[in-house]
Design an enzyme around this catalytic site. Sequence first.
Site, PDB file in Angstrom:
ATOM      1  N   ASP A  27       0.856  -1.169   0.000  1.00  0.00           N
ATOM      2  CA  ASP A  27       0.000   0.000   0.000  1.00  0.00           C
ATOM      3  C   ASP A  27       0.904   1.234   0.000  1.00  0.00           C
ATOM      4  O   ASP A  27       2.104   1.136   0.278  1.00  0.00           O
ATOM      5  CB  ASP A  27      -0.888  -0.039   1.243  1.00  0.00           C
ATOM      6  N   ASP A  29      -0.308   5.214   0.723  1.00  0.00           N
ATOM      7  CA  ASP A  29      -0.641   6.195   1.757  1.00  0.00           C
ATOM      8  C   ASP A  29      -0.671   5.537   3.130  1.00  0.00           C
ATOM      9  O   ASP A  29      -1.392   4.560   3.345  1.00  0.00           O
ATOM     10  CB  ASP A  29      -2.002   6.839   1.469  1.00  0.00           C
TER      11      ASP A  29
END
Length: 314
Positions: A27, A29
């Site tokens: 991932d 953010d």
Amino acid sequence: MAAIDFKTLNDVEVTDFFNSFDIVLTDCDGVLWIYMSPLPYAVEVINCFQCVGKRVFYVTNNSTKTREEFVQKCKLLNFEATKEDILCTANLSACYLQDMNFNKKTYIIGSEAIAKELSEVGLSSIGVGPDPVNTNVPYNTFKKDPEVGAVIVGFDEHFSYPKMVKAASYLSDPNVHFIATNTDERFPVANSVVIPGTGTLVRCIESCSERQAVVIGKPERYLADMLIKRFNVNPKRTLMIGDRHNTDILLGTRCGFKTLLVLTGINTSADISKWKQSECAEEKDFIPDYYIDGIGDLLPYLQRFKNKCAMQCA
């Protein structure tokens, strides 16, 4: 029940861990960066993964950027990446319609990035940008574009009542595809301000249209299916790194990936304790295989692993 604190592993266990996967899904953010600020040593960790032969994919539910824009952000922050390394929901939404042999127009609640990714595969769209409330025009005078055959809901700062009217009106036709880029509730931020995520908009359109969206992003399987189809990824030799239990970790649980939760975004160690103690079967799927304070904390372990590999190859 796993949830092993990575820092408690001994040298043999660390080596076995790094040898157990070929693919890294990370991932962005809350894991690699927050807005335009890389998290400590995240760049070095990702680049070191690539140095030891791991294929890294940047997997994000963020629908506000195209793959090319994500590549530019990665380069600006010193992460190594190409378009093929980016799995973003703007592009995956376009891929989904392409897989359906779709050839009509799409109404978008979302950003220009979705429209650009649709255009790249030859699909037209409408709806991007502000659609302000005009109380002088009755909503029941709205006339649907007969060419629209899909509605995509992504993150949209211009979300408005007129957009709700149009989306729900198009979706009154059961033959119109209803796609959500993701259902994230909120974005990770560095202070106590709450930034509502795409999930809030999706729930709104699902409610007024009385339909359920096909979700493209994490934790749904479409993303994993695309990885297997495009890159022949073996789920058993794949590591998912994330900061959110109900997207990143749940995707890994559902798809048979190893999972590593970092505590720099949405979830905390208190959450892990709660899931372990919970009697709810659904919450058990949120428990990661491993957890660590931040992705940067992997660096000394990775560097030692890299040195071992170099000595073995010498």
